[in-house]
Scaffold this motif. Structure first.
Motif, mmCIF file in Angstrom:
data_model
loop_
_atom_site.group_PDB
_atom_site.id
_atom_site.type_symbol
_atom_site.label_atom_id
_atom_site.label_comp_id
_atom_site.label_asym_id
_atom_site.label_seq_id
_atom_site.Cartn_x
_atom_site.Cartn_y
_atom_site.Cartn_z
ATOM 1 N N LYS A 271 2.827 -66.924 -43.001
ATOM 2 C CA LYS A 271 4.157 -67.301 -43.144
ATOM 3 C C LYS A 271 4.738 -67.419 -41.612
ATOM 4 C CE LYS A 271 8.370 -66.565 -45.317
ATOM 5 N NZ LYS A 271 9.524 -65.782 -46.512
ATOM 6 N N ALA A 272 4.958 -66.342 -40.977
ATOM 7 C CA ALA A 272 5.444 -66.035 -39.472
ATOM 8 C C ALA A 272 4.774 -67.195 -38.694
ATOM 9 C CB ALA A 272 5.206 -64.682 -39.177
ATOM 10 N N ALA A 273 3.297 -67.505 -38.824
ATOM 11 C CA ALA A 273 2.656 -68.127 -37.719
ATOM 12 C C ALA A 273 3.101 -69.531 -38.164
ATOM 13 C CB ALA A 273 1.100 -68.080 -38.149
ATOM 14 N N THR A 274 3.424 -69.792 -39.255
ATOM 15 C CA THR A 274 3.667 -71.357 -39.582
ATOM 16 C C THR A 274 5.176 -71.598 -39.200
ATOM 17 O OG1 THR A 274 2.295 -71.447 -41.568
ATOM 18 C CG2 THR A 274 4.026 -73.167 -41.336
ATOM 19 N N ALA A 275 5.970 -70.763 -39.225
ATOM 20 C CA ALA A 275 7.276 -70.887 -38.868
ATOM 21 C C ALA A 275 7.457 -70.973 -37.397
ATOM 22 C CB ALA A 275 8.166 -69.688 -39.112
ATOM 23 N N GLU A 276 6.630 -70.240 -36.766
ATOM 24 C CA GLU A 276 6.464 -70.604 -35.079
ATOM 25 C C GLU A 276 5.985 -71.827 -34.673
ATOM 26 O OE1 GLU A 276 8.027 -69.783 -32.265
ATOM 27 O OE2 GLU A 276 7.345 -67.857 -32.113
ATOM 28 N N PHE A 277 4.732 -72.120 -35.512
ATOM 29 C CA PHE A 277 4.303 -73.490 -35.156
ATOM 30 C C PHE A 277 5.223 -74.497 -35.269
ATOM 31 C CE2 PHE A 277 -0.129 -71.983 -34.838
ATOM 32 C CZ PHE A 277 -0.560 -72.587 -33.607
ATOM 33 N N VAL A 278 5.877 -74.551 -36.482
ATOM 34 C CA VAL A 278 6.949 -75.749 -36.681
ATOM 35 C C VAL A 278 7.977 -75.690 -35.644
ATOM 36 C CG1 VAL A 278 8.661 -76.490 -38.504
ATOM 37 C CG2 VAL A 278 6.429 -75.604 -39.415
ATOM 38 N N THR B 43 0.401 -68.871 -27.937
ATOM 39 C CA THR B 43 -0.735 -67.788 -28.224
ATOM 40 C C THR B 43 -0.325 -66.689 -29.344
ATOM 41 O OG1 THR B 43 -1.184 -68.043 -25.910
ATOM 42 C CG2 THR B 43 -2.078 -65.888 -26.991
ATOM 43 N N ARG B 44 1.084 -66.173 -29.417
ATOM 44 C CA ARG B 44 1.454 -65.476 -30.605
ATOM 45 C C ARG B 44 1.494 -66.095 -31.810
ATOM 46 N NH1 ARG B 44 6.132 -64.184 -33.261
ATOM 47 N NH2 ARG B 44 6.463 -62.022 -33.705
ATOM 48 N N ALA B 45 1.569 -67.429 -32.103
ATOM 49 C CA ALA B 45 1.583 -67.844 -33.389
ATOM 50 C C ALA B 45 -0.120 -67.891 -33.709
ATOM 51 C CB ALA B 45 2.193 -69.372 -33.185
ATOM 52 N N ARG B 46 -0.784 -68.141 -32.760
ATOM 53 C CA ARG B 46 -2.246 -67.983 -33.125
ATOM 54 C C ARG B 46 -2.550 -66.934 -33.478
ATOM 55 N NH1 ARG B 46 -3.846 -72.228 -28.160
ATOM 56 N NH2 ARG B 46 -3.497 -74.342 -29.306
ATOM 57 N N ALA B 47 -2.084 -65.601 -32.624
ATOM 58 C CA ALA B 47 -2.487 -64.306 -33.314
ATOM 59 C C ALA B 47 -2.074 -64.030 -34.466
ATOM 60 C CB ALA B 47 -2.053 -63.612 -32.242
ATOM 61 N N LEU B 48 -0.808 -64.483 -34.852
ATOM 62 C CA LEU B 48 -0.213 -64.184 -36.178
ATOM 63 C C LEU B 48 -1.088 -64.690 -37.135
ATOM 64 C CD1 LEU B 48 3.622 -64.743 -35.521
ATOM 65 C CD2 LEU B 48 2.539 -62.443 -35.985
ATOM 66 N N VAL C 65 -2.371 -78.268 -39.774
ATOM 67 C CA VAL C 65 -3.265 -77.233 -40.489
ATOM 68 C C VAL C 65 -2.779 -76.086 -41.202
ATOM 69 C CG1 VAL C 65 -5.218 -75.883 -40.282
ATOM 70 C CG2 VAL C 65 -5.179 -77.985 -39.305
ATOM 71 N N LEU C 66 -1.801 -75.439 -40.746
ATOM 72 C CA LEU C 66 -1.125 -74.222 -41.093
ATOM 73 C C LEU C 66 -0.176 -74.677 -42.371
ATOM 74 C CD1 LEU C 66 -2.070 -73.030 -38.549
ATOM 75 C CD2 LEU C 66 -0.119 -71.612 -38.486
ATOM 76 N N LEU C 67 0.347 -75.653 -42.296
ATOM 77 C CA LEU C 67 1.119 -76.238 -43.339
ATOM 78 C C LEU C 67 0.274 -76.442 -44.592
ATOM 79 C CD1 LEU C 67 3.875 -78.368 -41.550
ATOM 80 C CD2 LEU C 67 4.226 -76.363 -42.823
ATOM 81 N N ALA C 68 -0.887 -76.910 -44.336
ATOM 82 C CA ALA C 68 -1.819 -77.218 -45.168
ATOM 83 C C ALA C 68 -2.424 -76.064 -45.891
ATOM 84 C CB ALA C 68 -2.846 -78.307 -45.043
ATOM 85 N N GLU C 69 -2.550 -74.921 -45.102
ATOM 86 C CA GLU C 69 -3.198 -73.805 -45.769
ATOM 87 C C GLU C 69 -2.156 -73.219 -46.783
ATOM 88 O OE1 GLU C 69 -4.417 -71.045 -42.942
ATOM 89 O OE2 GLU C 69 -5.544 -72.355 -41.717
#
Length: 1013
Positions: free
Chosen positions: A801-808, A789-794, A833-837
């Motif tokens: 950058k922070a969101a992608t790191a958390e998702f990875v 949920t936090r990664a989606r909020a980021l 999807v975040l990596l593609a962005e």
């Protein structure tokens, strides 16, 4: 230990420097930069060494190591003097830019004499003059030195601020901050805030801005009455500097803000989150700013009478608020004194004293969704449940005399009356006292019996918290004491409770439970019936089978106990019958088998008949609640609703009144299940109102969560948010931390949906910093949900950058969830999807391949199809024709997923997968310039969608396909006539259906095409 392989060529060195530049600032990056600078010395070419030294100076500067930055720059300056020809325009610009970095570093070190600071400014001016560079940056540094010493600031400010900016001037955001701080020091809050407006509004920014400006603007915003803006900026600004050693001063100002707005508890939480900075900050000036902010907070907490609270401080010992404040005061006073001695003024001590002397600006500004006071922090710091505000009434007054108290507790306990707990609590305190003397009264009975009563009550409370092993042990111990006291009926009942508690154990071995939904009925019937779900989802087949068998055996044991125990008082026999019915109800809940329905209904009828014959009103109500729950579990919600309606009529006439809120709560859930949110809201609200007539704990905390659900359906999100946070607080108070975290996670998701991104992130940051989370005690899947949920909020907050790191990170962890590949598939797809962005399509391809592999084991058709189409769009949009092949590969995967869904008979919730895929083919081909293919695909999408109808969503999808087809055909393929025919027909159709917004867009496109004809 080296952090990376030693570069063997200059190309390898430059690649390593580039990779290091992508790391966050801190020791890891700094150590790597030191190693690379050392490696660069081996090459004869000076340029790689220059790049390495520039990276090293940057690492020192933003890693809060000001003592080392000037040394590295001195080496760079020597290289420039020796070989100016190797410094191209970019390197030359960087060199002269960093004169300012050195000036800033020297100011931060009190051991550097003031004469040396002025000498460096002279060196900067002479170098700029010789290089024919504008001197505005020099005057900017001269002003900052004047502001630092507190002397001649007005003149220095005018000499700087009156000059035009040049290429080497600090960025606009940084200069705005300096100008605003000048007005702030002069006491003009309004003028300072006007100056800050472009930065605070996000129009100007840099690496340290707006976080730096926000930290200074918080108090002026409060003083000028803009508390809502201050709140929002605190949330966003703190996240921009948390745990960052180079922004320690900014963190100190956020702590000060908390202390002056009645948020001392949040301040202590933020202090704990940043405790490593005490040892990481090497800049004396930044450390002074941090320590002063810390002291403002600790001083406030101490003055409020909480000096004994634990506080996060310097490593090596445990600190209390008072002890840490004394340590911080001594260190900060020493630093301020050293700066003042160097500068020959009292500016730093005066500024420090002014901060410490400030009075609170607001009594209580609600900063986060998880607002807590210092009284709540005390147990939370010690990893125990925090108290929640009390809304229900306190329990009725307990009798004064000991015999009356004991008899009253037993009488209320037999009835299941909520006020019994207050009596037992008082008795526990009295019996534990050294001078306790048991009454010599036959009516009261022996001390052994009282011990048994207290153990039985403690066991019931453990069962309410789902601590079944402890409950079983305590009930057995109580049974033994009842036997010693010569009370076979009491002993049998305690044995029966132990049997049922033990039968609950198999379902709880896999982790914490109760994350979603209401609690199951408790052994004594006091809990609200409902469906228990564990934190990680549905139970596995093997676990369910084991639990079903355990409950079947438990029921048999209860029947034997009932048959073998004689005599039993009517209230005892009714409770045994209630336990028998509960065991079978739990079995039905676990198995979901129709063959178990008749048995539980028969037991409920047996209980109801017995309770009616003996006029035991509490058990009559309990039987009917169990019957309603059983109907609900079998899917017969109308029958369950009718049962609760009849029960409410009876309760209003005959009682017991404390069953009314529980029955309204169940009836509200049934209305939700039937899709009647308005009726659900009415019942749940009434249940909440009636619950206020009884002590806390009488009604299940899920009542607030259910009300939140009803509010969402009714379009009242703010009200829903209040109920979710209240549910979480009550669960914390009850010790149900898993339930609390789940409620908070729902609140974070709802807050995100409302656009309150920073609220969502702040709440989740607070939860993830809890001791049971950081220590690994909490269920790892629940923690993963909070992080997700936090990664989606980021991501929503555009911190890609922070969101992608958390998702990875989450994708890597979820790859090991052998029991839940579907969740891994969704997380990996979202990660792709975040990596593609970010343009990382190779890594995105790897992630989506993982998602496809997991999907093969546990399908997630719609989620994966959506992700694959989005990946295709992003690649085509970013890379154009070069990305067409990769984009089409993603779409081919999406086509296979759609075919699998069709074969499996899957019903999508959103757009049909085939139509969505055809549209995406059209869009992707358009981005890549393959316009004929695009038009063919869009025509296919329109055919799959069919003609639009009255539904706005479907009409919007159809109109968008028409619009894009019109653009491709009329603009890119330059065939306006057929495009206009298409558009005009669509406009006519949509107008007839009353869809005004799509018509407006299509009309605008048609007008454009006619203008171009």
């Amino acid at each position: 230990m080296p952090t990376a392989p030693h570069p063997q060529t200059t190309d390898e060195l430059l690649q390593a420097l580039q990779a290091n530049g992508e790391r966050p600032y801190g020791r890891t990056r700094t150590v790597a930069a030191e190693e690379l600078a050392e490696a660069a010395e081996q090459f004869a070419e000076p340029v790689p060494l220059i790049h390495a030294l520039l990276e090293l100076q940057e690492a020192y500067t933003y890693g809060s190591e000001p003592r080392k930055s000037p040394v590295v720059f001195a080496r760079l300056l020597t290289l420039f003097d020796e070989r100016p020809d190797v410094f191209d325009e970019r390197l030359r610009h960087l060199l002269f830019w960093r004169f300012k970095w050195v000036a800033n570093a020297l100011r931060a070190l009190p051991e550097i004499p003031l004469a040396s600071l002025r000498q460096w400014l002279t060196e900067m001016r002479d170098r700029y003059t010789k290089a024919e560079l504008d001197l505005q940056p020099y005057y900017g540094q001269a002003y900052q030195l004047a502001a630092h010493t507190g002397e001649d600031t007005a003149l220095a400010y005018e000499l700087w601020a009156a000059r035009s900016r040049s290429r080497l001037s600090d960025c606009e955001a940084c200069e705005i901050c300096e100008r605003a701080r000048y007005h702030l020091t002069a006491g003009d809050d309004e003028r300072a805030l006007r100056a800050w407006e472009p930065v605070l509004a996000g129009k100007e920014s840099c690496q340290e801005e707006p976080a730096r400006s926000i930290s200074y603007a918080l108090l002026p915003l409060l003083r000028t009455g803009r508390s809502d803006e201050a709140r929002a900026l605190h949330l966003a600004g703190y996240r921009g500097c948390r745990r960052n050693a180079s922004m320690a001063g900014e963190i100190g100002r956020h702590l000060e803000f908390c202390a002056l707005t009645g948020n001392e508890a949040r301040g202590l939480e933020l202090l704990a989150e940043n405790r490593t900075l005490f040892d990481e900050v090497e800049s004396p000036r930044d450390l002074l700013d941090l320590l002063t902010g810390v002291e403002v907070l600790l001083q406030r907490v101490e003055r409020l009478g909480h000096g004994e609270l634990p506080a996060a401080g310097f490593t090596g010992r445990a600190w209390t608020v008072s002890g840490l404040r004394a340590e911080v005061r001594d260190r900060a006073d020493d630093l301020a004194g050293r700066f003042d001695t160097r500068n020959g003024t009292t500016a730093h001590s005066d500024h420090r004293r002014a901060r410490l002397d400030r009075a609170p600006l607001l009594e209580g500004l609600e900063l986060t969704l998880r607002t807590r006071g210092l009284d709540d922090v005390t147990p939370a710091v010690r990893n125990a449940p925090a108290a929640a505000p009390v809304t229900a009434r306190a329990a009725a007054a307990v009798p004064d005399t000991l015999p009356e108290l004991i008899l009253r507790a037993r009488a209320l306990g037999e009835q299941g009356h909520p006020d019994a707990e207050a009596c037992w609590a008082r008795l526990r305190t009295l019996v534990a006292a050294r001078d306790y003397s048991h009454p010599d009264d036959p009516a009261v009975g022996t001390l052994v019996r009282l011990y048994a009563d207290l153990l039985d009550d403690e066991a019931a409370r453990a069962g309410y918290k789902d601590e079944h092993a402890e409950a079983a042990a305590l009930h057995e111990e109580a049974a033994g004491l009842y036997e010693d006291a010569g009370l076979p009926g009491h002993a049998a009942l305690a044995h029966a409770c132990a049997v049922l508690a033990a039968a609950e154990l198999p379902a709880r071995d896999a982790g914490d439970g109760g994350a979603d939904g209401a609690r199951a009925p408790h052994a004594d019937g006091s809990g609200a019936p409902g469906a228990a779900v564990d934190a990680t989802g549905a139970r596995g087949d093997g676990e369910a089978a084991a639990r079903t068998a355990a409950l079947t055996a438990a029921h048999a044991s209860l029947v034997r106990l009932h048959e073998e125990t004689s005599p039993l008082a009517p209230h005892q026999e009714a409770r045994l019958l209630r336990l028998r019915a509960t065991a079978l109800g739990l079995r039905l809940q676990t198995s979901g088998s129709e063959e178990h329905v008749a048995a539980v209904l028969a037991e409920i009828d047996r209980l109801h008949a017995f309770a009616t014959r003996h006029d035991i009103v509490g058990q009559i109500a309990g039987a009917r609640l169990l019957k309603a729950t059983t109907h609900a579990m079998t899917g017969d919600l109308p029958a369950a609703l009718a049962e609760t309606g009849d029960l409410l009529d009876r309760l209003k006439e005959h009682g017991p009144a404390w069953h009314l809120p529980r029955t309204h709560a169940l009836r509200g859930r049934l209305h939700l299940g039937l899709g009647d949110a308005q009726a659900a809201h009415a019942d749940l609200t009434e249940g909440l109102r009636l619950a206020a007539d009884w002590p806390d704990g009488t009604v299940d905390t899920s009542l607030h969560a259910d009300l939140a659900q009803a509010c969402v359906h009714l379009g009242r999100p703010d009200e829903a948010l209040r109920h979710l946070t209240r549910s979480a607080e009550l669960n914390l108070r009850a010790g149900a931390r898993v339930d609390a975290y789940c409620a908070y996670d729902s609140a974070a998701q709802l807050s995100l949906g409302l656009g309150r991104v920073e609220d969502s992130i702040a709440l989740l940051d607070s939860l993830l910093a809890e001791p049971d989370v950081t220590s690994g005690e909490l269920d790892d899947r629940l923690v993963a949900q909070l992080r997700l949920t936090r990664a989606r909020a980021l991501h929503t907050g555009e911190d890609l950058k922070a969101a992608t790191a958390e998702f990875v990170s989450l994708a890597a962890e979820s790859a090991g969830w052998a029991d839940d590949p579907g969740s891994h598939a969704m997380i990996a797809a979202e990660t792709a999807v975040l990596l593609a962005e970010s343009g990382e399509f190779d890594r995105a391809r790897e992630a989506v391949d993982q998602a496809l592999a997991a999907h093969a084991r546990d399908p997630r058709f719609e989620n994966l199809s959506n992700a694959l189409r989005e990946l295709a769009r992003l690649q085509a949009e970013q890379q154009g024709p070069d990305g067409l092949s990769g984009a089409r590969a993603f779409l081919a995967d999406a086509g296979r997923v759609a075919e699998e869904a069709r074969t499996a008979g899957y019903e999508v919730q959103g757009r049909p997968l085939d139509a969505a895929l055809a549209f995406e083919h059209g869009r992707v081909n358009a981005y890549a310039g393959a316009y004929e293919d695009s038009l063919t695909a869009l025509d296919r999408a329109l055919g799959l969608l069919g003609e639009p109808g009255p539904e706005p969503a479907r009409a919007g999808e159809w109109a968008e396909s028409v619009r894009l087809a019109g653009v491709v055909e009329g603009v890119y393929l330059e065939r306006p006539a057929p495009a206009l025919t298409r558009l005009d027909a669509a406009i006519t159709r949509l107008t007839a259906l009353g869809h005004t917004e799509p018509v407006r867009e299509l009309t605008a496109l048609a007008a454009r095409l006619r203008d171009e004809e």
